[in-house]
Enzyme design. Structure first.
Site, PDB file in Angstrom:
ATOM      1  N   LYS A 141       0.934  -1.227   0.032  1.00 43.12           N
ATOM      2  CA  LYS A 141      -0.093  -0.111   0.116  1.00 43.12           C
ATOM      3  C   LYS A 141       0.921   1.370  -0.050  1.00 43.12           C
ATOM      4  CE  LYS A 141      -0.171  -0.298   5.111  1.00 43.12           C
ATOM      5  NZ  LYS A 141      -1.186  -0.926   6.464  1.00 43.12           N
TER       6      LYS A 141
ATOM      7  N   TYR B 216      17.003  29.611   8.563  1.00 43.92           N
ATOM      8  CA  TYR B 216      15.852  30.514   8.993  1.00 43.92           C
ATOM      9  C   TYR B 216      15.648  30.618  10.389  1.00 43.92           C
ATOM     10  CZ  TYR B 216      13.721  30.090   4.230  1.00 43.92           C
ATOM     11  OH  TYR B 216      13.456  30.413   2.835  1.00 43.92           O
TER      12      TYR B 216
HETATM   13  C1  LIG Z   1      -0.324  -1.838   6.715  1.00 43.83           C
HETATM   14  C2  LIG Z   1      -0.843  -3.218   7.142  1.00 43.83           C
HETATM   15  C3  LIG Z   1      -0.020  -4.362   7.466  1.00 43.83           C
HETATM   16  C4  LIG Z   1       1.407  -4.393   7.305  1.00 43.83           C
HETATM   17  O1  LIG Z   1       1.864  -3.941   8.592  1.00 43.83           O
HETATM   18  P1  LIG Z   1       3.464  -3.525   8.823  1.00 43.83           P
HETATM   19  O2  LIG Z   1       3.610  -3.232  10.342  1.00 43.83           O
HETATM   20  O3  LIG Z   1       3.969  -2.641   7.934  1.00 43.83           O
HETATM   21  O4  LIG Z   1       4.072  -5.212   8.642  1.00 43.83           O
HETATM   22  C5  LIG Z   1      -0.855  -5.420   7.589  1.00 43.83           C
HETATM   23  N1  LIG Z   1      -2.449  -5.683   7.744  1.00 43.83           N
HETATM   24  C6  LIG Z   1      -3.137  -4.497   7.680  1.00 43.83           C
HETATM   25  C7  LIG Z   1      -4.628  -4.612   7.767  1.00 43.83           C
HETATM   26  C8  LIG Z   1      -2.311  -3.282   7.588  1.00 43.83           C
HETATM   27  O5  LIG Z   1      -3.106  -2.007   7.455  1.00 43.83           O
END
Ligand SMILES: *Cc1c(COP(=O)(O)O)cnc(C)c1O
Length: 364
Positions: free
Chosen positions: A35, A255
């Site tokens: 994702k 800055y």
């Molecule tokens: C993002 C996510 C994962 C992966 O999590 P990590 O901590 O990056 O391994 C797995 N299951 C769900 C439902 C998620 O939203």
């Protein structure tokens, strides 16, 4: 002369991390979580490099469709599932696995025109209290889905762990026990583990595991470095020294003039800033890497540049390479210094940073 600001994506490190996941969960099918543009690494490049995993998971339907259109044939789970009748049709058309996290999704399914039966995951809220149906509604929803005639049987079952990164808390065991209690007697495949669940909690390794951060070489555990788990960083963010100047005692840098030289200092300006994804809230004193030498950040992070004090470094020159995180400099260190987590830093590398893929196989 100065080099471009680049993010190097090391596919050999990615494959190494996948092998670590396989080793920790040898009996599970692996669903690589890609994702948010594969946590900033480039979704299609990562999917292509991971052609031997059994599945992928994304958060939104458009990410999944992009994968199918690029020729991905494995299972693709969409964490938000379908959110309209039209999306029900698209899940069917593209053969995507839908997460059912809310009762309204059953109504959408029932209201949609007959479709080729969908592959679905009933997601149970076991304590995360984010997406997922209440444990008391599992039987009712499971029956409703079966009766709809629009899903493939048996219905698959999942939950998500809230505190698996902390081995000292009892929450994970409680979540797993609740999951087992409300799925007993149901036949479908199961999935519980994110990266921390996979590496840390044997009971969480079911038919499918869903690692994300560990594949990219980030540690899933609190207060840990990824190297503790034998993971290698996939992403290395690099820039170079654009200019050098000597500032006298009492002069300020950047800055707001928030950093003042206590003695004559050699300051290097590096061509990376928050416009590239370097966190603006990085503390003064946060290290960057110049070759094998560390140098501390001074002054505020600008949009296009940062300043570092190289007074203690040997022979620094314009054009020298500077590593902000990745190989040689764990991303967890910068995350800690800027009040965030590795996930957010990885996702935050912006479009203007040139992506360079390393370690792709010949012809692949
Ligand atoms: C993002 C996510 C994962 C992966 O999590 P990590 O901590 O990056 O391994 C797995 N299951 C769900 C439902 C998620 O939203």
């Amino acid at each position: 002369m100065p080099q471009r600001t680049e993010v190097i994506i090391d596919l050999a490190a990615l494959k190494h991390n996948v092998s670590m996941a396989r080793k920790a969960a040898p009996y599970s099918k692996l669903m690589a979580v890609i994702k948010a543009n594969a946590y900033g690494h480039g979704m299609l490049d990562i999917a292509k490099a991971l052609s031997d995993v059994e599945g992928f998971a994304v958060a939104r339907i458009d990410e999944a469709i992009k994968l199918r259109e690029a020729g991905v044939t494995q299972t693709i789970m969409v964490f938000t599932g379908f959110l309209s009748a039209d999306e029900v049709r698209q899940f069917s058309h593209y053969d995507l696995d839908a997460v059912i996290h809310s009762e309204y999704q059953l109504e959408l399914l029932n209201a949609s025109a007959a479709v080729k039966p969908l592959s679905v995951w009933l997601k149970i809220n076991t304590g995360m209290n984010r997406l997922g149906v209440d444990s008391s509604a599992v039987t009712r929803l499971n029956d409703g889905l079966q009766l709809s005639g629009k899903v493939r049987l048996p219905i698959k079952l999942m939950t998500h762990l809230a505190c698996a990164d902390d081995m000292s808390r009892p929450t994970t065991t409680q979540q797993i026990e609740l999951f087992d209690a409300c799925t007993s007697g149901l036949a479908g495949e199961q999935s519980i583990a994110n990266s921390a669940g996979l590496l840390g909690w044997q009971q969480a390794r079911r038919h499918w595991v869903r690692p994300g951060i560990m594949l990219y070489g980030g540690s899933p555990f609190c207060n840990a470095a990824a190297s503790d788990d034998g993971l290698l960083p996939v992403m290395t963010l690099k820039s170079s020294v654009l200019s050098l100047q000597t500032v006298k005692k009492g002069e300020c840098v950047g800055y707001g003039g928030v950093w003042q030289a206590k003695k004559t200092s050699l300051i290097a300006t590096v061509g990376i800033g928050y416009g590239d994804g370097y966190p603006r809230h990085a503390e003064i004193g946060t290290f960057v890497l110049l070759g094998r030498q560390q140098a501390p950040l001074v002054g505020r992070v600008s949009m296009d540049s940062i300043n570092i004090d190289v007074s203690q470094c040997e022979s620094v020159q314009v054009g020298d390479e500077v590593v902000l995180w990745g190989e040689g400099l764990p991303i967890e260190e910068l995350a800690e210094k800027s009040g965030t987590i590795s996930y957010e830093l990885m996702c935050g590398v912006t479009e203007r940073v040139l992506r360079v893929i390393k370690g792709a196989e010949d012809g692949g």
